[in-house]
Design a protein around this motif. Structure first.
Motif, PDB file in Angstrom:
ATOM      1  N   ASP A  87       0.803  -1.217   0.000  1.00 24.00           N
ATOM      2  CA  ASP A  87       0.000   0.000   0.000  1.00 24.00           C
ATOM      3  C   ASP A  87       0.845   1.280   0.000  1.00 24.00           C
ATOM      4  N   TRP A  88       2.163   1.174   0.020  1.00 25.51           N
ATOM      5  CA  TRP A  88       3.003   2.372   0.028  1.00 25.51           C
ATOM      6  C   TRP A  88       2.793   3.164  -1.249  1.00 25.51           C
ATOM      7  N   HIS A  89       2.632   4.469  -1.112  1.00 26.29           N
ATOM      8  CA  HIS A  89       2.363   5.337  -2.245  1.00 26.29           C
ATOM      9  C   HIS A  89       2.757   6.777  -1.901  1.00 26.29           C
ATOM     10  N   ILE A  90       2.818   7.599  -2.918  1.00 23.67           N
ATOM     11  CA  ILE A  90       3.084   9.033  -2.773  1.00 23.67           C
ATOM     12  C   ILE A  90       1.812   9.752  -3.212  1.00 23.67           C
ATOM     13  N   THR A  91       1.100  10.348  -2.281  1.00 21.93           N
ATOM     14  CA  THR A  91      -0.159  11.011  -2.596  1.00 21.93           C
ATOM     15  C   THR A  91       0.104  12.344  -3.300  1.00 21.93           C
ATOM     16  N   LEU A  92      -0.539  12.520  -4.455  1.00 21.03           N
ATOM     17  CA  LEU A  92      -0.474  13.787  -5.187  1.00 21.03           C
ATOM     18  C   LEU A  92      -1.671  14.669  -4.861  1.00 21.03           C
ATOM     19  N   ALA A  93      -2.838  14.046  -4.670  1.00 22.47           N
ATOM     20  CA  ALA A  93      -4.057  14.793  -4.346  1.00 22.47           C
ATOM     21  C   ALA A  93      -4.982  13.876  -3.564  1.00 22.47           C
ATOM     22  N   PHE A  94      -5.346  14.287  -2.358  1.00 24.74           N
ATOM     23  CA  PHE A  94      -6.311  13.549  -1.559  1.00 24.74           C
ATOM     24  C   PHE A  94      -7.675  14.160  -1.833  1.00 24.74           C
ATOM     25  N   LEU A  95      -8.549  13.394  -2.485  1.00 22.92           N
ATOM     26  CA  LEU A  95      -9.837  13.918  -2.912  1.00 22.92           C
ATOM     27  C   LEU A  95     -10.913  13.749  -1.846  1.00 22.92           C
ATOM     28  N   GLY A  96     -10.668  12.890  -0.886  1.00 24.94           N
ATOM     29  CA  GLY A  96     -11.618  12.697   0.198  1.00 24.94           C
ATOM     30  C   GLY A  96     -12.716  11.722  -0.170  1.00 24.94           C
ATOM     31  N   GLU A  97     -13.817  11.840   0.537  1.00 22.61           N
ATOM     32  CA  GLU A  97     -14.975  10.958   0.370  1.00 22.61           C
ATOM     33  C   GLU A  97     -15.803  11.478  -0.801  1.00 22.61           C
ATOM     34  N   LEU A  98     -15.889  10.678  -1.864  1.00 22.99           N
ATOM     35  CA  LEU A  98     -16.626  11.085  -3.068  1.00 22.99           C
ATOM     36  C   LEU A  98     -17.798  10.143  -3.307  1.00 22.99           C
ATOM     37  N   PRO A  99     -18.864  10.631  -3.934  1.00 23.60           N
ATOM     38  CA  PRO A  99     -19.910   9.720  -4.372  1.00 23.60           C
ATOM     39  C   PRO A  99     -19.315   8.722  -5.368  1.00 23.60           C
ATOM     40  N   VAL A 100     -19.707   7.483  -5.280  1.00 22.45           N
ATOM     41  CA  VAL A 100     -19.197   6.455  -6.188  1.00 22.45           C
ATOM     42  C   VAL A 100     -19.394   6.886  -7.642  1.00 22.45           C
ATOM     43  N   ALA A 101     -20.496   7.586  -7.933  1.00 22.78           N
ATOM     44  CA  ALA A 101     -20.801   8.030  -9.297  1.00 22.78           C
ATOM     45  C   ALA A 101     -19.803   9.062  -9.824  1.00 22.78           C
ATOM     46  N   ALA A 102     -19.041   9.711  -8.954  1.00 30.51           N
ATOM     47  CA  ALA A 102     -18.065  10.721  -9.393  1.00 30.51           C
ATOM     48  C   ALA A 102     -16.793  10.087  -9.950  1.00 30.51           C
ATOM     49  N   VAL A 103     -16.520   8.859  -9.572  1.00 35.12           N
ATOM     50  CA  VAL A 103     -15.256   8.224  -9.958  1.00 35.12           C
ATOM     51  C   VAL A 103     -15.131   8.019 -11.470  1.00 35.12           C
ATOM     52  N   ALA A 135     -14.681  19.024  -5.908  1.00 32.20           N
ATOM     53  CA  ALA A 135     -13.979  19.933  -4.996  1.00 32.20           C
ATOM     54  C   ALA A 135     -13.272  19.097  -3.935  1.00 32.20           C
ATOM     55  N   PHE A 136     -12.096  19.524  -3.581  1.00 28.12           N
ATOM     56  CA  PHE A 136     -11.363  18.864  -2.495  1.00 28.12           C
ATOM     57  C   PHE A 136     -10.435  19.885  -1.865  1.00 28.12           C
ATOM     58  N   PRO A 137     -10.021  19.656  -0.618  1.00 32.57           N
ATOM     59  CA  PRO A 137      -9.183  20.637   0.082  1.00 32.57           C
ATOM     60  C   PRO A 137      -7.818  20.793  -0.595  1.00 32.57           C
ATOM     61  N   GLU A 138      -7.408  22.035  -0.760  1.00 29.87           N
ATOM     62  CA  GLU A 138      -6.067  22.292  -1.289  1.00 29.87           C
ATOM     63  C   GLU A 138      -5.076  22.185  -0.155  1.00 29.87           C
ATOM     64  N   ARG A 139      -4.094  21.339  -0.357  1.00 27.41           N
ATOM     65  CA  ARG A 139      -3.014  21.193   0.624  1.00 27.41           C
ATOM     66  C   ARG A 139      -1.699  21.278  -0.127  1.00 27.41           C
ATOM     67  N   PRO A 140      -0.712  21.926   0.438  1.00 28.99           N
ATOM     68  CA  PRO A 140       0.583  21.949  -0.237  1.00 28.99           C
ATOM     69  C   PRO A 140       1.160  20.537  -0.297  1.00 28.99           C
ATOM     70  N   LEU A 141       1.770  20.204  -1.418  1.00 28.51           N
ATOM     71  CA  LEU A 141       2.379  18.886  -1.574  1.00 28.51           C
ATOM     72  C   LEU A 141       3.649  18.812  -0.737  1.00 28.51           C
ATOM     73  N   ARG A 142       3.712  17.821   0.123  1.00 31.01           N
ATOM     74  CA  ARG A 142       4.912  17.525   0.910  1.00 31.01           C
ATOM     75  C   ARG A 142       5.277  16.087   0.562  1.00 31.01           C
ATOM     76  N   PRO A 143       6.047  15.895  -0.512  1.00 30.32           N
ATOM     77  CA  PRO A 143       6.273  14.546  -1.037  1.00 30.32           C
ATOM     78  C   PRO A 143       6.883  13.615   0.013  1.00 30.32           C
ATOM     79  N   HIS A 144       6.187  12.518   0.271  1.00 31.55           N
ATOM     80  CA  HIS A 144       6.650  11.536   1.241  1.00 31.55           C
ATOM     81  C   HIS A 144       5.904  10.224   1.016  1.00 31.55           C
ATOM     82  N   LEU A 145       6.409   9.206   1.630  1.00 31.55           N
ATOM     83  CA  LEU A 145       5.799   7.881   1.624  1.00 31.55           C
ATOM     84  C   LEU A 145       5.487   7.537   3.072  1.00 31.55           C
ATOM     85  N   THR A 146       4.214   7.417   3.432  1.00 31.72           N
ATOM     86  CA  THR A 146       3.836   7.117   4.815  1.00 31.72           C
ATOM     87  C   THR A 146       4.141   5.658   5.130  1.00 31.72           C
TER      88      THR A 146
END
Length: 194
Positions: free
Chosen positions: A47-63, A123-134
């Motif tokens: 599951d390791w990944h580098i998140t570029l944009a966290f979109l949050g909880e979306l309606p399944v129909a939006a995907v 729409a999703f929250p704008e967050r500055p990218l802090r490149p990392h692998l959690t």
């Protein structure tokens, strides 16, 4: 037998994933931390990944709306050359490995992902990218493990690798007890025609 209704929403993010050999290299560097800090909530290596944009909880129909625009974006961009380096923590609760390489291009890609997703009406929250692998999270009162594991990664320098695909990922976080699991909804190769 009980039918489980399908959720009407899904937690979604757009990410890059290191190749297996780069993840294995980092996992080797974490061996001592795994042994000395089993109380940490370690993310599964797959599951390791580098998140570029966290979109949050979306309606399944939006995907489905996101798929073609992300496919076009990936096809229009060359692969990124990246590497895993060092370690650190956020608020003594989250252990991460740092990212090095084409960081300027990584930031541009994250900006472009945000633009095309918003252009789809998501729409999703704008967050500055802090490149990392959690890598792991600490429960309250167990932060010492995070600090020790981060210090143990200080000199880690992984081999460079190429990010070949842009991933649209769903997670089960917030869907009950247990391990957080991620799954690719879809992934697209960089620099290829669609």
């Amino acid at each position: 037998m009980t039918d489980h209704p399908q959720p009407s929403t899904v937690r979604v993010f757009v990410a890059l994933a290191p190749p297996d050999d780069a993840k294995d290299e980092l996992a080797g560097a974490l061996r001592s931390a795994y042994e000395h800090h089993p109380h940490l909530r370690w993310n599964r290596i797959e599951d390791w990944h580098i998140t570029l944009a966290f979109l949050g909880e979306l309606p399944v129909a939006a995907v489905p709306i996101l798929r073609p625009v992300l496919a076009r974006l990936a096809a229009s961009r060359p692969p990124l050359r990246l590497g895993l380096r060092g370690g650190g923590h956020f608020d003594e609760r989250l252990l991460w490995s740092g990212i090095e390489g084409d960081l300027e291009e990584l930031h541009l890609l994250a900006d472009e992902v945000g633009k095309v997703v918003r252009a789809c009406g998501t729409a999703f929250p704008e967050r500055p990218l802090r490149p990392h692998l959690t890598l792991a999270r600490a429960r309250r009162g167990q932060q010492a493990g995070i600090l020790s594991a981060a210090a143990g990664l200080a000199d880690f320098v992984g081999r460079p690798w190429q990010a070949e695909r842009l991933h649209l990922v769903g997670s089960n976080i917030g869907r009950g007890p247990g391990v957080i699991r991620y799954r690719d909804i879809e992934a697209w190769r960089f620099g290829r025609g669609i």
